[in-house]
Design a protein around this motif. Structure first.
Motif, PDB file in Angstrom:
ATOM      1  N   GLU A  74     -19.840  -6.746   1.852  1.00 50.81           N
ATOM      2  CA  GLU A  74     -18.787  -7.638   2.342  1.00 50.81           C
ATOM      3  C   GLU A  74     -18.508  -8.768   1.363  1.00 50.81           C
ATOM      4  OE1 GLU A  74     -17.897 -10.912   5.876  1.00 50.81           O
ATOM      5  OE2 GLU A  74     -19.342  -9.304   6.264  1.00 50.81           O
ATOM      6  N   LEU A  75     -19.566  -9.328   0.780  1.00 47.18           N
ATOM      7  CA  LEU A  75     -19.395 -10.501  -0.074  1.00 47.18           C
ATOM      8  C   LEU A  75     -18.966 -10.152  -1.495  1.00 47.18           C
ATOM      9  CD1 LEU A  75     -22.380 -12.673   1.191  1.00 47.18           C
ATOM     10  CD2 LEU A  75     -19.955 -12.918   1.718  1.00 47.18           C
ATOM     11  N   GLN A  76     -18.910  -8.880  -1.817  1.00 50.57           N
ATOM     12  CA  GLN A  76     -18.411  -8.479  -3.133  1.00 50.57           C
ATOM     13  C   GLN A  76     -16.969  -8.937  -3.339  1.00 50.57           C
ATOM     14  OE1 GLN A  76     -19.219  -4.411  -4.131  1.00 50.57           O
ATOM     15  NE2 GLN A  76     -18.150  -4.499  -6.084  1.00 50.57           N
ATOM     16  N   GLU A  77     -16.233  -9.045  -2.237  1.00 49.81           N
ATOM     17  CA  GLU A  77     -14.834  -9.479  -2.311  1.00 49.81           C
ATOM     18  C   GLU A  77     -14.695 -10.922  -2.788  1.00 49.81           C
ATOM     19  OE1 GLU A  77     -13.208  -9.006   1.561  1.00 49.81           O
ATOM     20  OE2 GLU A  77     -13.866  -6.923   1.791  1.00 49.81           O
ATOM     21  N   VAL A  78     -15.761 -11.705  -2.631  1.00 49.85           N
ATOM     22  CA  VAL A  78     -15.686 -13.131  -2.963  1.00 49.85           C
ATOM     23  C   VAL A  78     -15.316 -13.349  -4.429  1.00 49.85           C
ATOM     24  CG1 VAL A  78     -17.050 -15.254  -3.172  1.00 49.85           C
ATOM     25  CG2 VAL A  78     -17.227 -13.852  -1.099  1.00 49.85           C
ATOM     26  N   SER A  79     -15.828 -12.499  -5.321  1.00 43.75           N
ATOM     27  CA  SER A  79     -15.528 -12.680  -6.746  1.00 43.75           C
ATOM     28  C   SER A  79     -14.028 -12.575  -7.012  1.00 43.75           C
ATOM     29  CB  SER A  79     -16.297 -11.660  -7.589  1.00 43.75           C
ATOM     30  OG  SER A  79     -15.973 -10.336  -7.204  1.00 43.75           O
ATOM     31  N   THR A  80     -13.373 -11.626  -6.339  1.00 40.96           N
ATOM     32  CA  THR A  80     -11.924 -11.466  -6.490  1.00 40.96           C
ATOM     33  C   THR A  80     -11.178 -12.645  -5.879  1.00 40.96           C
ATOM     34  OG1 THR A  80     -12.184  -9.075  -6.408  1.00 40.96           O
ATOM     35  CG2 THR A  80      -9.981  -9.926  -6.038  1.00 40.96           C
ATOM     36  N   GLU A  81     -11.628 -13.094  -4.715  1.00 41.74           N
ATOM     37  CA  GLU A  81     -10.987 -14.211  -4.023  1.00 41.74           C
ATOM     38  C   GLU A  81     -11.063 -15.493  -4.848  1.00 41.74           C
ATOM     39  OE1 GLU A  81     -12.408 -12.215   0.218  1.00 41.74           O
ATOM     40  OE2 GLU A  81     -13.357 -14.059  -0.527  1.00 41.74           O
ATOM     41  N   LEU A  82     -12.225 -15.742  -5.473  1.00 40.61           N
ATOM     42  CA  LEU A  82     -12.375 -16.944  -6.279  1.00 40.61           C
ATOM     43  C   LEU A  82     -11.540 -16.867  -7.554  1.00 40.61           C
ATOM     44  CD1 LEU A  82     -16.212 -17.595  -5.912  1.00 40.61           C
ATOM     45  CD2 LEU A  82     -14.355 -18.931  -4.920  1.00 40.61           C
ATOM     46  N   ALA A  83     -11.482 -15.690  -8.162  1.00 47.68           N
ATOM     47  CA  ALA A  83     -10.683 -15.527  -9.377  1.00 47.68           C
ATOM     48  C   ALA A  83      -9.213 -15.816  -9.112  1.00 47.68           C
ATOM     49  CB  ALA A  83     -10.865 -14.115  -9.931  1.00 47.68           C
ATOM     50  N   ALA A  84      -8.729 -15.379  -7.954  1.00 47.65           N
ATOM     51  CA  ALA A  84      -7.336 -15.623  -7.594  1.00 47.65           C
ATOM     52  C   ALA A  84      -7.080 -17.104  -7.339  1.00 47.65           C
ATOM     53  CB  ALA A  84      -6.968 -14.802  -6.361  1.00 47.65           C
ATOM     54  N   ALA A  85      -8.104 -17.816  -6.905  1.00 48.72           N
ATOM     55  CA  ALA A  85      -7.930 -19.222  -6.527  1.00 48.72           C
ATOM     56  C   ALA A  85      -7.963 -20.170  -7.721  1.00 48.72           C
ATOM     57  CB  ALA A  85      -9.005 -19.627  -5.526  1.00 48.72           C
ATOM     58  N   ASP A  86      -8.839 -19.911  -8.709  1.00 50.83           N
ATOM     59  CA  ASP A  86      -8.972 -20.907  -9.781  1.00 50.83           C
ATOM     60  C   ASP A  86      -8.635 -20.388 -11.176  1.00 50.83           C
ATOM     61  OD1 ASP A  86     -11.175 -19.470 -10.672  1.00 50.83           O
ATOM     62  OD2 ASP A  86     -12.665 -20.961 -10.081  1.00 50.83           O
TER      63      ASP A  86
END
Length: 360
Positions: free
Chosen positions: A58-70
């Motif tokens: 589930e938390l693997q998605e976090v890397s993509t989410e953070l990249a999109a944000a900053d």
């Protein structure tokens, strides 16, 4: 991802350890760590392997989410896919904890391309996110951590109770879940036998003083970590302000001790730091512990203008590159025993100091 990890393992000096930040000659780095857990999931210490695997997925998605944000690149790394050596290099570089490295199965790391943001997945909590800044800069580290936390919380339900705050595996982290720390270099206070008093005062103020790698470690090279102990019942800003205030006083005490040494023990100080420099400059073999202690004294000499043949950042860089696992990584497939490590460490230090001389 491969390039980010490769750079992280091989890079001798990460930006947040550059010494360029406020009070950087004494306060080396500032760190803010937030402990977070997913709602309706058991804490890692109580979770079966299959459940831990679900959490990693589930938390693997976090890397993509953070990249999109900053706009930075992020790597997602499953620790069990890393060799033990690589994991322990990450420990030496303050990216993961020794416990995280020791139990890699169903555990992961999310790390930004500049290593200023990293997240341990399934350490003591589901998410241990940390943000680092150079110098005494807890405010910027906290703002960065808060932004990362907002991105995660927007997409993932976190364990939170209105009257308590964030729920964590260890009760001491409940509430804000925030641990802030500053890594400080205190050679003058050590030489003038004042460190014990500083530790006692900090403890009375609700802070902890630990060694180079945090809890359970010794203060190698006169480097200490000062951090908050209480998270429940205090706001994030209170924690940041309190720690910043105490560290500023410690920095002032270190400066006063340096002035005392420079004024009252000038010849003895010069003799001590030049002897340390001489050993490092010409030794053919040296242990990790001796290297850090001598490097600490040389850095003191540089800061006080006694030594002008090396740059201040030499100390920060060699804090990392002289560590046993970093040396083994540098050696590649050649397996180093302790004697080999001592020889390679001395060679590395000689080369670095020679390259930093003003007259070379």
């Amino acid at each position: 991802m491969v390039d980010i990890l490769k750079d992280l393992l091989n890079q001798p000096l990460t930006p947040w350890l550059s010494g360029a930040g406020p009070e950087g000659e004494i306060a080396l780095t500032s760190r803010v760590r937030l402990a977070r857990n997913l709602q309706n999931q058991p804490f890692p210490g109580r979770a079966a392997p299959a459940k831990l695997g679900e959490i990693v997925a589930e938390l693997q998605e976090v890397s993509t989410e953070l990249a999109a944000a900053d706009g930075h690149e992020y790597a997602f790394v499953k620790l069990e896919e890393l060799a033990p050596l690589a994991r322990y290099v990450l420990v030496e570089k303050h990216i993961i904890s020794p416990n995280h490295a020791a139990e890699p199965e169903n555990r992961a790391l999310i790390v930004r391309d500049d290593a200023g943001v990293s997240i341990m997945v399934n350490e003591e909590d589901h998410l241990r996110l940390q943000c680092l800044e150079s110098g005494l800069n807890l405010t910027d580290a906290f703002n960065k951590a808060n932004a990362v936390d907002d991105v995660i919380e927007a997409k993932h339900d976190l364990a939170f109770m209105e009257h308590i705050g964030y729920l964590t595996a260890c009760p001491t982290n409940m509430g804000t879940g925030l641990r802030a720390s500053v890594m400080v270099h205190l050679p003058a206070l050590a030489l003038t036998k004042q460190v014990g008093r500083i530790v006692a005062i900090a403890t009375q103020l609700g802070l902890a003083v630990r060694g180079l790698y945090g809890e359970g470690t010794e203060a190698a090279g006169n480097v200490f970590q000062i951090s908050n102990q209480v998270t429940l019942g205090r706001t994030e800003q209170d924690i940041i302000n309190n720690l910043s205030g105490v560290v500023k006083k410690v920095v002032d005490k270190e400066r006063t001790a340096r002035e005392l040494l420079a004024n009252d023990s000038k010849d003895a100080l010069a003799d001590r730091v030049w002897r340390a420099y001489g050993v490092l400059r010409y030794a053919q073999r040296i242990s990790a512990e001796e290297a850090l202690m001598l490097l600490s004294e040389v850095r003191l000499g540089i800061d006080l203008g006694v030594i002008d043949e090396a740059a201040p950042e030499v100390f920060n860089e060699l804090l990392v590159t002289t560590r046993p696992n970093f040396l083994q990584n540098l050696a590649g497939e050649t397996v180093l025993n302790q004697g080999d490590s001592n020889i390679l460490r001395a060679r590395l230090i000689r080369s670095k100091l020679k390259g930093g001389c003003n007259n070379v």
